[in-house]
Motif scaffolding. Structure first.
Motif, PDB file in Angstrom:
ATOM      1  N   THR A 199       7.411  -0.070   9.208  1.00  0.00           N
ATOM      2  CA  THR A 199       6.950  -0.623  10.472  1.00  0.00           C
ATOM      3  C   THR A 199       7.466  -2.046  10.637  1.00  0.00           C
ATOM      4  O   THR A 199       7.671  -2.767   9.645  1.00  0.00           O
ATOM      5  N   ASP A 200       7.683  -2.446  11.888  1.00  0.00           N
ATOM      6  CA  ASP A 200       8.082  -3.825  12.166  1.00  0.00           C
ATOM      7  C   ASP A 200       6.868  -4.691  12.506  1.00  0.00           C
ATOM      8  O   ASP A 200       7.013  -5.836  12.945  1.00  0.00           O
ATOM      9  N   CYS A 201       5.679  -4.171  12.284  1.00  0.00           N
ATOM     10  CA  CYS A 201       4.455  -4.923  12.558  1.00  0.00           C
ATOM     11  C   CYS A 201       4.366  -6.162  11.671  1.00  0.00           C
ATOM     12  O   CYS A 201       4.729  -6.136  10.485  1.00  0.00           O
ATOM     13  N   ASN A 202       3.871  -7.251  12.238  1.00  0.00           N
ATOM     14  CA  ASN A 202       3.659  -8.499  11.507  1.00  0.00           C
ATOM     15  C   ASN A 202       2.225  -8.479  10.976  1.00  0.00           C
ATOM     16  O   ASN A 202       1.275  -8.743  11.716  1.00  0.00           O
ATOM     17  N   ILE A 203       2.067  -8.148   9.703  1.00  0.00           N
ATOM     18  CA  ILE A 203       0.747  -7.928   9.123  1.00  0.00           C
ATOM     19  C   ILE A 203       0.733  -8.409   7.675  1.00  0.00           C
ATOM     20  O   ILE A 203       1.763  -8.380   6.987  1.00  0.00           O
ATOM     21  N   SER A 204      -0.407  -8.863   7.215  1.00  0.00           N
ATOM     22  CA  SER A 204      -0.513  -9.363   5.839  1.00  0.00           C
ATOM     23  C   SER A 204      -0.481  -8.210   4.855  1.00  0.00           C
ATOM     24  O   SER A 204      -0.796  -7.062   5.185  1.00  0.00           O
ATOM     25  N   LYS A 205      -0.100  -8.514   3.629  1.00  0.00           N
ATOM     26  CA  LYS A 205      -0.067  -7.511   2.568  1.00  0.00           C
ATOM     27  C   LYS A 205      -1.461  -6.940   2.327  1.00  0.00           C
ATOM     28  O   LYS A 205      -1.619  -5.724   2.127  1.00  0.00           O
ATOM     29  N   GLU A 206      -2.461  -7.791   2.360  1.00  0.00           N
ATOM     30  CA  GLU A 206      -3.829  -7.342   2.126  1.00  0.00           C
ATOM     31  C   GLU A 206      -4.267  -6.323   3.172  1.00  0.00           C
ATOM     32  O   GLU A 206      -4.839  -5.275   2.843  1.00  0.00           O
ATOM     33  N   MET A 207      -3.999  -6.604   4.442  1.00  0.00           N
ATOM     34  CA  MET A 207      -4.401  -5.691   5.506  1.00  0.00           C
ATOM     35  C   MET A 207      -3.541  -4.427   5.510  1.00  0.00           C
ATOM     36  O   MET A 207      -4.011  -3.336   5.871  1.00  0.00           O
ATOM     37  N   LEU A 208      -2.287  -4.575   5.111  1.00  0.00           N
ATOM     38  CA  LEU A 208      -1.403  -3.408   5.015  1.00  0.00           C
ATOM     39  C   LEU A 208      -1.926  -2.439   3.960  1.00  0.00           C
ATOM     40  O   LEU A 208      -1.972  -1.228   4.192  1.00  0.00           O
ATOM     41  N   GLN A 209      -2.346  -2.978   2.818  1.00  0.00           N
ATOM     42  CA  GLN A 209      -2.893  -2.123   1.766  1.00  0.00           C
ATOM     43  C   GLN A 209      -4.223  -1.503   2.202  1.00  0.00           C
ATOM     44  O   GLN A 209      -4.496  -0.342   1.897  1.00  0.00           O
ATOM     45  N   LYS A 210      -5.004  -2.281   2.914  1.00  0.00           N
ATOM     46  CA  LYS A 210      -6.285  -1.755   3.406  1.00  0.00           C
ATOM     47  C   LYS A 210      -6.041  -0.581   4.349  1.00  0.00           C
ATOM     48  O   LYS A 210      -6.750   0.443   4.284  1.00  0.00           O
ATOM     49  N   ALA A 211      -5.051  -0.714   5.210  1.00  0.00           N
ATOM     50  CA  ALA A 211      -4.728   0.360   6.147  1.00  0.00           C
ATOM     51  C   ALA A 211      -4.225   1.594   5.408  1.00  0.00           C
ATOM     52  O   ALA A 211      -4.634   2.721   5.714  1.00  0.00           O
ATOM     53  N   ALA A 212      -3.355   1.390   4.422  1.00  0.00           N
ATOM     54  CA  ALA A 212      -2.790   2.509   3.665  1.00  0.00           C
ATOM     55  C   ALA A 212      -3.864   3.257   2.886  1.00  0.00           C
ATOM     56  O   ALA A 212      -3.930   4.488   2.902  1.00  0.00           O
ATOM     57  N   SER A 213      -4.721   2.529   2.211  1.00  0.00           N
ATOM     58  CA  SER A 213      -5.754   3.144   1.375  1.00  0.00           C
ATOM     59  C   SER A 213      -6.762   3.930   2.208  1.00  0.00           C
ATOM     60  O   SER A 213      -7.227   4.999   1.795  1.00  0.00           O
ATOM     61  N   ALA A 214      -7.108   3.395   3.386  1.00  0.00           N
ATOM     62  CA  ALA A 214      -8.062   4.088   4.252  1.00  0.00           C
ATOM     63  C   ALA A 214      -7.411   5.294   4.919  1.00  0.00           C
ATOM     64  O   ALA A 214      -8.039   6.349   5.078  1.00  0.00           O
ATOM     65  N   ASP A 215      -6.156   5.151   5.278  1.00  0.00           N
ATOM     66  CA  ASP A 215      -5.469   6.183   6.046  1.00  0.00           C
ATOM     67  C   ASP A 215      -5.353   7.504   5.295  1.00  0.00           C
ATOM     68  O   ASP A 215      -5.562   8.578   5.867  1.00  0.00           O
ATOM     69  N   ILE A 216      -5.025   7.454   4.016  1.00  0.00           N
ATOM     70  CA  ILE A 216      -4.769   8.694   3.279  1.00  0.00           C
ATOM     71  C   ILE A 216      -6.004   9.580   3.170  1.00  0.00           C
ATOM     72  O   ILE A 216      -5.887  10.782   2.945  1.00  0.00           O
ATOM     73  N   GLU A 217      -7.192   8.994   3.358  1.00  0.00           N
ATOM     74  CA  GLU A 217      -8.413   9.792   3.231  1.00  0.00           C
ATOM     75  C   GLU A 217      -8.503  10.883   4.288  1.00  0.00           C
ATOM     76  O   GLU A 217      -9.114  11.930   4.057  1.00  0.00           O
ATOM     77  N   ASP A 218      -7.895  10.668   5.445  1.00  0.00           N
ATOM     78  CA  ASP A 218      -7.933  11.672   6.512  1.00  0.00           C
ATOM     79  C   ASP A 218      -6.573  12.309   6.767  1.00  0.00           C
ATOM     80  O   ASP A 218      -6.428  13.081   7.720  1.00  0.00           O
ATOM     81  N   SER A 219      -5.589  11.994   5.932  1.00  0.00           N
ATOM     82  CA  SER A 219      -4.263  12.578   6.137  1.00  0.00           C
ATOM     83  C   SER A 219      -3.787  13.255   4.854  1.00  0.00           C
ATOM     84  O   SER A 219      -4.015  14.443   4.647  1.00  0.00           O
ATOM     85  N   PHE A 220      -3.150  12.499   3.963  1.00  0.00           N
ATOM     86  CA  PHE A 220      -2.579  13.098   2.766  1.00  0.00           C
ATOM     87  C   PHE A 220      -3.619  13.643   1.798  1.00  0.00           C
ATOM     88  O   PHE A 220      -3.322  14.516   0.984  1.00  0.00           O
ATOM     89  N   HIS A 221      -4.855  13.154   1.861  1.00  0.00           N
ATOM     90  CA  HIS A 221      -5.915  13.686   1.010  1.00  0.00           C
ATOM     91  C   HIS A 221      -6.555  14.944   1.585  1.00  0.00           C
ATOM     92  O   HIS A 221      -7.431  15.531   0.951  1.00  0.00           O
ATOM     93  N   MET A 222      -6.137  15.348   2.765  1.00  0.00           N
ATOM     94  CA  MET A 222      -6.752  16.507   3.420  1.00  0.00           C
ATOM     95  C   MET A 222      -5.796  17.692   3.515  1.00  0.00           C
ATOM     96  O   MET A 222      -5.965  18.572   4.362  1.00  0.00           O
TER      97      MET A 222
END
Length: 409
Positions: A199-222
């Motif tokens: 992504t070309d989004c301007n986002i901090s590493k901390e928030m990027l990891q938060k998004a990734a960790s939360a996201d997989i719970e409803d996608s790749f974990h399902m």
């Protein structure tokens, strides 16, 4: 937000390439190496397999993500997993990263690696290096370059898997694009997958990891194909900031918008993996509604998609609803089987199979027609609360055994 054509090169500043290096022992002409590169340093986040047995690239990537704010390249090989290869495998993985870094004039810690394929084989490093030498001059930011990369990471997959979306964050166009591979050894707790999302989004590493960790719970974990959790599962999320949106370093409207875009990409990739399960002929989508809690809904949905008896019934277009009810019943969640309802949907048709503790008197012919669709949707209404969840899997066919019976031969 809207879905657009493309993959890892859709976002500004990302280039990719794919090439044949001769790593795949059964087909030396097939593309088997890919490279993703950011013109500028990109924040990095990731999630990985929970299997105790981890591949050499997984162990190295976990360390790099913990210690580095940014990276600039990911080099991937398919055909050999570089798992259970001891110290030699770790050294060869480091050499793969180092040679890529040298060709790109980067520090070695700015290069991540990923491997997928047969467990227990050592990387043919000379072929890997030749592959890297091919990849670097081919790097482009075109859709075709992204497609070549997506094609180069597959193993038993029957098609490439890509998705991209564009959205607006505070007046700026932001793009999220990704590719994935995965067909067998797929089970929640990641899946047998390599997925790179840029992504070309301007986002901090901390928030990027938060998004990734939360996201997989409803996608790749399902998703699940065969109840096997791989040793090489890798999901990497790179953000280079070239969209120049206001810096996202906390939760709020901008972060929520980014997460929604990410969710669309990863859910699409997850469903493509489930649909392409080894030997699969149908996508099986199981939706649990009116559950007591979100977690209970997830557990129930995953219990159904992982049932071999449900999967074989779907393959045979057999409306054996008792198998669905049984899978719900052994999920470990208390419910009243006398009050729940079961439905099937396919090709725009819907049919209620079960209510009030018994079959509805449905037409078997109509049920067979619905279950013959390429996408079969099962809905279980638990009548317990307001929560819901969806899981994705596939049918279980004769070809699954054929594919896995001679995977190494």
């Amino acid at each position: 937000m809207k879905q657009i054509d493309g993959g890892v090169t859709a976002a500004s500043g990302f280039l990719a390439a794919g090439a044949a290096a001769g790593i795949k022992y059964h087909d030396k002409t097939r593309k088997d190496m890919a490279l993703v590169y950011s013109k500028v340093p990109a924040k990095v986040a990731g999630t990985f397999t929970t299997n105790v047995v981890k591949a050499a690239p997984v162990k190295r990537d976990i360390h790099i993500i913990k210690t580095e704010e940014t990276i600039q390249a990911v080099v991937i090989n398919s055909g050999i997993a570089n798992t259970c290869t001891s110290k030699e495998g770790e050294l060869l993985n480091e050499e793969m990263a180092g040679y890529t870094a040298k060709q790109l004039n980067l520090p070695i810690e700015k290069v991540l690696t990923a491997s997928t394929g047969v467990i227990g084989c050592q990387l043919p490093i000379d072929r890997v290096k030749l592959g890297i030498e091919k990849l670097v001059p081919l790097l482009e930011d075109t859709k075709e370059a992204g497609k070549m990369a997506a094609e180069s990471i597959i193993t038993t997959d029957t098609y490439k898997k890509e998705c991209a979306v564009e959205l607006e964050i505070e007046g700026k166009r932001v793009v999220i694009g990704g590719m994935a591979k995965g067909s067998g050894m797929i089970h929640p707790n990641m899946a047998t997958m390599i997925s790179i999302v840029t992504t070309d989004c301007n986002i901090s590493k901390e928030m990027l990891q938060k998004a990734a960790s939360a996201d997989i719970e409803d996608s790749f974990h399902m998703i699940s194909v065969d109840r096997d959790t791989s040793t090489n599962d890798t999901f990497l999320l790179l953000a280079n900031g070239m969209a120049e949106n206001s810096y996202i370093d906390e939760e709020g409207t901008a972060f929520k918008a980014f997460c929604e875009g990410l969710r669309l990409v990863t859910k699409t990739l997850a469903k493509l993996m489930a649909q392409d399960g080894e030997g699969a002929t149908k996508l099986l989508e199981v939706e649990v509604v009116h559950a007591g809690t979100k977690e209970e809904a997830k557990v129930l949905a995953k219990s159904v998609i992982t049932s071999n008896l449900v999967k074989t019934a779907v393959f045979g277009s057999d409306a054996n609803w008792g198998r669905i009810l049984c899978a719900l019943g052994y999920a470990g969640i208390e419910f009243n089987p006398e009050t729940i309802e079961l439905y099937i949907q396919g090709d725009g048709k819907s049919l209620k199979l079960y209510e009030n503790g018994m079959a509805t008197g449905y037409s078997e012919k109509e049920a067979t027609e619905i279950l013959s669709a390429n996408k079969v949707h099962v809905m279980a209404d638990m009548k317990m609360g307001k929560e819901k969840a969806t899981a994705w899997g596939c049918d279980l066919s004769y070809d699954y055994v054929k594919i896995n019976g001679d995977y190494r031969s």
